[in-house]
Design an enzyme around this catalytic site. Structure first.
Site, PDB file in Angstrom:
ATOM      1  N   PRO A 144      21.464 -34.824 -24.022  1.00  0.00           N
ATOM      2  CA  PRO A 144      22.163 -33.900 -24.926  1.00  0.00           C
ATOM      3  C   PRO A 144      22.056 -34.289 -26.395  1.00  0.00           C
ATOM      4  O   PRO A 144      22.344 -33.482 -27.269  1.00  0.00           O
ATOM      5  CB  PRO A 144      23.617 -33.943 -24.432  1.00  0.00           C
ATOM      6  CG  PRO A 144      23.732 -35.218 -23.678  1.00  0.00           C
ATOM      7  CD  PRO A 144      22.395 -35.475 -23.083  1.00  0.00           C
TER       8      PRO A 144
ATOM      9  N   GLU B 211      26.923 -42.386 -17.527  1.00  0.00           N
ATOM     10  CA  GLU B 211      27.397 -42.221 -18.896  1.00  0.00           C
ATOM     11  C   GLU B 211      26.277 -42.129 -19.917  1.00  0.00           C
ATOM     12  O   GLU B 211      26.388 -41.451 -20.919  1.00  0.00           O
ATOM     13  CB  GLU B 211      28.338 -43.390 -19.260  1.00  0.00           C
ATOM     14  CG  GLU B 211      28.976 -43.271 -20.636  1.00  0.00           C
ATOM     15  CD  GLU B 211      29.945 -42.109 -20.724  1.00  0.00           C
ATOM     16  OE1 GLU B 211      30.228 -41.662 -21.851  1.00  0.00           O
ATOM     17  OE2 GLU B 211      30.430 -41.654 -19.667  1.00  0.00           O
TER      18      GLU B 211
ATOM     19  N   ARG C 213       4.173 -22.405 -17.024  1.00  0.00           N
ATOM     20  CA  ARG C 213       3.793 -20.994 -17.117  1.00  0.00           C
ATOM     21  C   ARG C 213       2.818 -20.740 -18.267  1.00  0.00           C
ATOM     22  O   ARG C 213       2.176 -19.692 -18.314  1.00  0.00           O
ATOM     23  CB  ARG C 213       5.037 -20.112 -17.264  1.00  0.00           C
ATOM     24  CG  ARG C 213       5.771 -20.266 -18.576  1.00  0.00           C
ATOM     25  CD  ARG C 213       7.123 -19.575 -18.554  1.00  0.00           C
ATOM     26  NE  ARG C 213       7.033 -18.207 -18.103  1.00  0.00           N
ATOM     27  CZ  ARG C 213       6.677 -17.183 -18.855  1.00  0.00           C
ATOM     28  NH1 ARG C 213       6.327 -17.406 -20.117  1.00  0.00           N
ATOM     29  NH2 ARG C 213       6.622 -15.968 -18.367  1.00  0.00           N
TER      30      ARG C 213
ATOM     31  N   ASP D 283       5.804 -12.996 -24.622  1.00  0.00           N
ATOM     32  CA  ASP D 283       7.187 -13.323 -24.289  1.00  0.00           C
ATOM     33  C   ASP D 283       8.044 -13.481 -25.531  1.00  0.00           C
ATOM     34  O   ASP D 283       7.560 -13.799 -26.610  1.00  0.00           O
ATOM     35  CB  ASP D 283       7.248 -14.642 -23.503  1.00  0.00           C
ATOM     36  CG  ASP D 283       6.870 -14.448 -22.046  1.00  0.00           C
ATOM     37  OD1 ASP D 283       6.928 -13.312 -21.578  1.00  0.00           O
ATOM     38  OD2 ASP D 283       6.516 -15.444 -21.397  1.00  0.00           O
TER      39      ASP D 283
END
Length: 250
Positions: free
Chosen positions: A87, A114, A152, A167
Site C-alpha cells: 500500500p 504487518e 492482456r 481500452d
C-alpha cells in the site's frame, strides 16, 4: 514472458491463472506462470517466515531470508523486475502496465502480516506497487490485478489486439460507449451514426464521446492529456452543447 509469484497461499492463484484470458495465454505459450510458496525457503525447521519487530509494536514482520532465497532461486541469468505489492507503493496506472508488459521476467512478492523487513525494500525489490489507497489482508489479490492488466497486453493474448489499444486509460481517455444488437431495445435506440456505415464519422463520434465521458467522470485526466487539434475542437463543441443545454433548461 515469465511471471513468478512468491506467496504463502499459492492455492489462491489456481483458478485465476487457469481461467479466461490468463489461462489461454498460458495455453498458447505466450506467458509462463510459476507460483512458489516462499515458506519453502525458510531457514527454520518449522518454516517460519515472520518475526516480531525490533523496537516493539503490534503485528508480525516478514523476515528477509526466505524472500531473498526465493527470488534468487527463480532468477535466471538476467535480473528480473521484482515487484513488491504494498500500500506504500507507486499508484498503479495503465502506463506502468504497458511498461511492465515489455519485460521478459517479472517476480511478484505477495506479503502478509504487518509488513516487510526494510532490507527487502532496499536491496531486493525493483518496484513497489499499490493498486489503491486501502489495505488488503495480503498482496495476492493486488498481484492478480496487476498480472491480469499486463498479460492482456501481450501480443496474441486477446482475440482482437485492437481491444487493448482502445481500452479506457490506454489513450489517456475513458472509453466511448458501446452498443450491439438489437438496434432498439425497450424503446432505447442505438445512435444512428453507429448504423450509418460511415467510418470517419463513427471514429469522430467515438472520440467525442470518450472526451464527454472523461470530462464528466474523470476531468483530471484531461489536464494530463496532450490534445491534438481534433480533440480541442471536439471539447469546444462539448462546452458549447453544455451551454446550450443550460440555456434551454432555463
Amino acid at each position: 514472458m515469465r511471471i513468478d509469484i512468491l506467496t504463502l497461499f499459492p492455492e489462491m492463484f489456481e483458478g485465476v491463472l487457469g481461467s479466461s484470458i490468463l489461462g489461454k495465454a498460458s495455453e498458447r505459450g505466450i506467458v509462463e506462470y510459476n507460483v512458489t510458496n516462499f515458506r519453502d525457503y525458510s531457514e527454520s525447521k518449522h518454516g517460519t517466515v515472520d518475526d516480531t519487530p525490533y523496537g516493539g509494536g503490534g503485528g508480525m514482520v516478514l523476515k528477509p531470508e526466505p524472500l531473498f532465497r526465493a527470488v534468487e532461486a527463480v532468477t535466471t541469468d538476467a535480473k528480473p523486475r521484482v515487484i513488491l505489492m504494498c500500500p506504500q507503493g507507486k499508484p498503479y496506472q495503465q502506463k506502468l502496465a504497458e511498461e511492465l508488459a515489455q519485460e521478459e521476467h517479472l517476480v511478484f512478492i505477495c506479503g502478509h502480516y504487518e509488513g516487510y523487513d526494510e532490507r527487502i525494500r532496499e536491496h531486493l525489490v525493483t518496484d513497489e506497487i499499490s493498486i489503491g489507497d486501502y489495505v488488503l489482508t495480503g498482496g495476492e489479490l493486488a498481484a492478480m490485478v496487476v498480472i491480469d492488466s499486463i498479460v492482456r497486453l501481450q501480443p496474441g493474448a486477446l482475440g482482437n489486439q485492437i481491444s487493448a489499444v482502445e481500452d479506457s486509460f490506454s489513450t489517456g481517455l475513458l472509453e466511448h460507449p458501446h452498443y450491439t444488437r438489437p438496434a432498439e431495445f425497450r424503446g432505447w435506440k442505438v445512435p444512428d451514426i453507429l448504423l450509418s456505415g460511415h467510418h470517419a464519422n463513427i471514429v469522430r463520434w467515438r472520440l467525442k464521446e470518450s472526451l464527454r465521458r472523461t470530462k464528466a467522470r474523470r476531468p483530471e485526466l484531461l489536464e494530463q492529456l496532450e490534445m491534438n487539434e481534433d480533440m480541442k475542437k471536439l471539447l469546444l463543441e462539448l462546452e458549447q452543447e453544455e451551454k446550450n443545454s443550460g440555456l434551454s433548461s432555463e
